[in-house]
Design a protein around this motif. Structure first.
Motif, PDB file in Angstrom:
ATOM      1  N   PRO A 104      24.098  36.446  85.272  1.00 46.87           N
ATOM      2  CA  PRO A 104      24.849  35.555  84.803  1.00 46.87           C
ATOM      3  C   PRO A 104      24.492  34.853  83.853  1.00 46.87           C
ATOM      4  CG  PRO A 104      25.153  34.289  86.675  1.00 46.87           C
ATOM      5  CD  PRO A 104      24.182  35.605  86.518  1.00 46.87           C
ATOM      6  N   ASP A 105      25.269  34.039  82.547  1.00 45.86           N
ATOM      7  CA  ASP A 105      24.556  33.524  81.609  1.00 45.86           C
ATOM      8  C   ASP A 105      25.106  31.989  82.367  1.00 45.86           C
ATOM      9  OD1 ASP A 105      27.734  32.666  81.548  1.00 45.86           O
ATOM     10  OD2 ASP A 105      28.381  32.611  80.145  1.00 45.86           O
ATOM     11  N   SER A 106      25.529  31.908  83.702  1.00 49.90           N
ATOM     12  CA  SER A 106      25.528  30.292  83.928  1.00 49.90           C
ATOM     13  C   SER A 106      24.172  29.978  84.893  1.00 49.90           C
ATOM     14  CB  SER A 106      26.277  30.531  85.415  1.00 49.90           C
ATOM     15  OG  SER A 106      25.937  31.465  86.117  1.00 49.90           O
ATOM     16  N   TYR A 108      16.929  21.685  88.255  1.00 45.53           N
ATOM     17  CA  TYR A 108      16.655  21.013  89.436  1.00 45.53           C
ATOM     18  C   TYR A 108      16.981  21.516  91.076  1.00 45.53           C
ATOM     19  CZ  TYR A 108      18.544  16.953  86.891  1.00 45.53           C
ATOM     20  OH  TYR A 108      18.462  15.547  86.066  1.00 45.53           O
ATOM     21  N   TYR A 109      15.903  20.833  91.680  1.00 43.49           N
ATOM     22  CA  TYR A 109      15.546  22.114  92.837  1.00 43.49           C
ATOM     23  C   TYR A 109      16.766  22.258  93.744  1.00 43.49           C
ATOM     24  CZ  TYR A 109      12.016  24.516  95.894  1.00 43.49           C
ATOM     25  OH  TYR A 109      11.265  25.099  96.815  1.00 43.49           O
ATOM     26  N   PRO A 110      17.159  23.739  94.034  1.00 44.14           N
ATOM     27  CA  PRO A 110      18.321  24.086  94.949  1.00 44.14           C
ATOM     28  C   PRO A 110      18.052  24.021  96.136  1.00 44.14           C
ATOM     29  CG  PRO A 110      17.199  26.118  94.476  1.00 44.14           C
ATOM     30  CD  PRO A 110      16.763  25.074  93.614  1.00 44.14           C
ATOM     31  N   ASP A 111      19.102  23.035  96.269  1.00 48.40           N
ATOM     32  CA  ASP A 111      19.238  22.788  98.329  1.00 48.40           C
ATOM     33  C   ASP A 111      18.938  24.187  99.039  1.00 48.40           C
ATOM     34  OD1 ASP A 111      21.581  23.471  98.455  1.00 48.40           O
ATOM     35  OD2 ASP A 111      22.374  21.514  98.665  1.00 48.40           O
ATOM     36  N   PHE A 112      19.530  25.001  99.028  1.00 49.11           N
ATOM     37  CA  PHE A 112      19.897  26.424  99.587  1.00 49.11           C
ATOM     38  C   PHE A 112      18.204  27.107  99.728  1.00 49.11           C
ATOM     39  CE2 PHE A 112      20.880  27.644  95.005  1.00 49.11           C
ATOM     40  CZ  PHE A 112      19.790  28.480  94.748  1.00 49.11           C
ATOM     41  N   SER A 113      16.902  26.943  99.167  1.00 49.71           N
ATOM     42  CA  SER A 113      15.600  27.652  99.220  1.00 49.71           C
ATOM     43  C   SER A 113      14.656  26.643  99.580  1.00 49.71           C
ATOM     44  CB  SER A 113      15.418  28.205  98.174  1.00 49.71           C
ATOM     45  OG  SER A 113      14.181  28.645  97.771  1.00 49.71           O
ATOM     46  N   ASN A 114      13.537  26.595  99.971  1.00 51.15           N
ATOM     47  CA  ASN A 114      12.447  25.421 100.388  1.00 51.15           C
ATOM     48  C   ASN A 114      11.207  26.510  99.854  1.00 51.15           C
ATOM     49  OD1 ASN A 114      13.786  24.003 101.973  1.00 51.15           O
ATOM     50  ND2 ASN A 114      13.453  25.383 103.505  1.00 51.15           N
ATOM     51  N   ALA A 119      18.527  34.957  94.845  1.00 52.32           N
ATOM     52  CA  ALA A 119      17.544  34.412  94.517  1.00 52.32           C
ATOM     53  C   ALA A 119      16.939  34.735  93.623  1.00 52.32           C
ATOM     54  CB  ALA A 119      16.323  35.412  95.637  1.00 52.32           C
ATOM     55  N   LYS A 120      17.743  35.298  92.532  1.00 49.06           N
ATOM     56  CA  LYS A 120      17.070  35.279  91.032  1.00 49.06           C
ATOM     57  C   LYS A 120      17.730  34.921  90.055  1.00 49.06           C
ATOM     58  CE  LYS A 120      13.332  37.703  90.655  1.00 49.06           C
ATOM     59  NZ  LYS A 120      12.082  37.629  89.782  1.00 49.06           N
ATOM     60  N   ALA A 121      19.196  35.044  90.058  1.00 45.21           N
ATOM     61  CA  ALA A 121      20.510  34.944  89.920  1.00 45.21           C
ATOM     62  C   ALA A 121      21.244  33.244  89.208  1.00 45.21           C
ATOM     63  CB  ALA A 121      21.254  35.973  89.364  1.00 45.21           C
ATOM     64  N   PHE A 122      21.227  33.047  90.154  1.00 45.28           N
ATOM     65  CA  PHE A 122      21.754  31.222  90.653  1.00 45.28           C
ATOM     66  C   PHE A 122      21.417  30.046  89.849  1.00 45.28           C
ATOM     67  CE2 PHE A 122      17.108  30.386  92.816  1.00 45.28           C
ATOM     68  CZ  PHE A 122      16.617  29.486  91.556  1.00 45.28           C
ATOM     69  N   ASP A 123      22.204  29.617  89.490  1.00 46.80           N
ATOM     70  CA  ASP A 123      22.662  28.357  88.474  1.00 46.80           C
ATOM     71  C   ASP A 123      21.068  27.752  88.070  1.00 46.80           C
ATOM     72  OD1 ASP A 123      25.337  28.986  88.535  1.00 46.80           O
ATOM     73  OD2 ASP A 123      25.821  27.099  89.432  1.00 46.80           O
ATOM     74  N   GLY A 124      20.710  28.550  86.483  1.00 46.71           N
ATOM     75  CA  GLY A 124      19.576  27.326  85.677  1.00 46.71           C
ATOM     76  C   GLY A 124      18.116  28.169  86.852  1.00 46.71           C
ATOM     77  N   LEU A 182       8.343  25.304  75.848  1.00 48.98           N
ATOM     78  CA  LEU A 182       8.888  24.650  77.238  1.00 48.98           C
ATOM     79  C   LEU A 182       7.970  23.809  77.695  1.00 48.98           C
ATOM     80  CD1 LEU A 182       9.132  28.235  79.036  1.00 48.98           C
ATOM     81  CD2 LEU A 182      10.868  26.941  78.233  1.00 48.98           C
ATOM     82  N   ASN A 183       8.902  22.955  77.753  1.00 46.00           N
ATOM     83  CA  ASN A 183       8.665  21.310  78.251  1.00 46.00           C
ATOM     84  C   ASN A 183       9.076  20.576  79.482  1.00 46.00           C
ATOM     85  OD1 ASN A 183       7.470  18.816  78.905  1.00 46.00           O
ATOM     86  ND2 ASN A 183       5.819  19.204  76.735  1.00 46.00           N
ATOM     87  N   PHE A 184       9.155  20.710  80.549  1.00 45.04           N
ATOM     88  CA  PHE A 184      10.681  20.054  81.247  1.00 45.04           C
ATOM     89  C   PHE A 184      10.108  20.090  82.488  1.00 45.04           C
ATOM     90  CE2 PHE A 184      10.609  24.702  81.939  1.00 45.04           C
ATOM     91  CZ  PHE A 184      10.615  25.206  83.228  1.00 45.04           C
ATOM     92  N   HIS A 185      10.831  19.076  83.117  1.00 47.68           N
ATOM     93  CA  HIS A 185      10.551  18.807  84.631  1.00 47.68           C
ATOM     94  C   HIS A 185      10.826  19.574  86.407  1.00 47.68           C
ATOM     95  CE1 HIS A 185       8.482  15.950  82.280  1.00 47.68           C
ATOM     96  NE2 HIS A 185       7.691  15.905  83.303  1.00 47.68           N
ATOM     97  N   VAL A 186      10.912  19.585  86.882  1.00 45.68           N
ATOM     98  CA  VAL A 186      11.167  20.164  88.295  1.00 45.68           C
ATOM     99  C   VAL A 186      11.652  18.773  88.810  1.00 45.68           C
ATOM    100  CG1 VAL A 186      11.155  20.921  90.331  1.00 45.68           C
ATOM    101  CG2 VAL A 186      10.280  21.911  88.977  1.00 45.68           C
ATOM    102  N   ARG A 187      13.157  18.634  89.138  1.00 45.69           N
ATOM    103  CA  ARG A 187      13.739  17.313  89.657  1.00 45.69           C
ATOM    104  C   ARG A 187      14.172  17.668  91.191  1.00 45.69           C
ATOM    105  NH1 ARG A 187      11.382  13.621  86.401  1.00 45.69           N
ATOM    106  NH2 ARG A 187      11.699  13.646  84.612  1.00 45.69           N
TER     107      ARG A 187
END
Length: 203
Positions: free
Chosen positions: A31-33, A43-49, A105-110, A198-203
């Motif tokens: 999705p576009d989201s 932002y690292y999601p809390d549903f995956s490690n 696993a592929k289409a979550f927000d961000g 591309l130039n960004f960080h993982v938070r």
């Protein structure tokens, strides 16, 4: 608009994940989201490690098309970008094990960072584009679109059999070998034909 992703489109990437080399494109949608624009932090999601980076060339459709012959496919896009298809590998493995779709696993927000688009005319040959991804200054992925199993034109023609392609639709064309996990604090830099997009960080 819609986002169509292609899996296992480089031989060495399919092999590194112990997947068979596909005989036709492996297609999934987002999705576009899922889009993450303007080099905003991921932002690292809390549903995956186990979130993995997958850098890829992205095509933006510029005109409406259905059942597009491959020889005319080049007329249906004018811009390309660099994107990352973040994948929750642990969730994907669980879904595969159960024989379930793996969009979550592929289409979550961000999950789909996207750079600014560049005109196709800027590049000498879209079928021989060099691109790369650095994580914390280390080059981890290097690719060239000449190594795509299914070329950009083939993908446009193939996808248009199943989906009417519309202006603004995006195709994530697949990632080369070298995928791997990211962690909070990582700094990701992606280049397309030597230009940092591309130039960004993982938070």
């Amino acid at each position: 608009m819609k986002i169509l992703g292609i899996g296992r489109n480089y031989v060495d990437h399919a092999k590194e994940l112990n997947n068979p080399v596909p005989k036709e494109p492996v297609v999934f949608s987002m999705p576009d989201s899922a889009l993450l624009k303007s080099n905003n932090d991921f932002y690292y999601p809390d549903f995956s490690n186990d979130i993995h980076h997958e850098v890829e060339v992205v095509v933006k459709i510029s005109r409406v098309g259905k059942n597009i012959p491959i020889e005319f496919a080049h007329r249906y896009y004018e811009e390309l970008a660099l994107g990352i298809d973040f994948t929750a590998r642990d969730i994907q493995a669980e879904c595969k094990k159960k024989g379930l779709p793996w969009e979550k696993a592929k289409a979550f927000d961000g999950a789909a960072p996207i750079s600014k688009f560049r005109p196709k005319s800027q590049f000498k040959d879209v079928n021989a584009l060099n691109f790369s991804l650095n994580v914390n200054g280390e080059r981890v992925q290097v690719g060239n679109t000449s190594d795509l199993i299914f070329s950009i034109d083939f993908l446009i023609s193939y996808l248009s059999k199943y989906f009417t392609l519309k202006i603004g639709d995006m195709i994530y064309t697949g990632t080369p070998e070298g995928v791997g996990p990211v962690k909070i604090g990582d700094h990701l830099v992606g280049e397309l034909e030597g230009e940092e997009l591309l130039n960004f960080h993982v938070r």
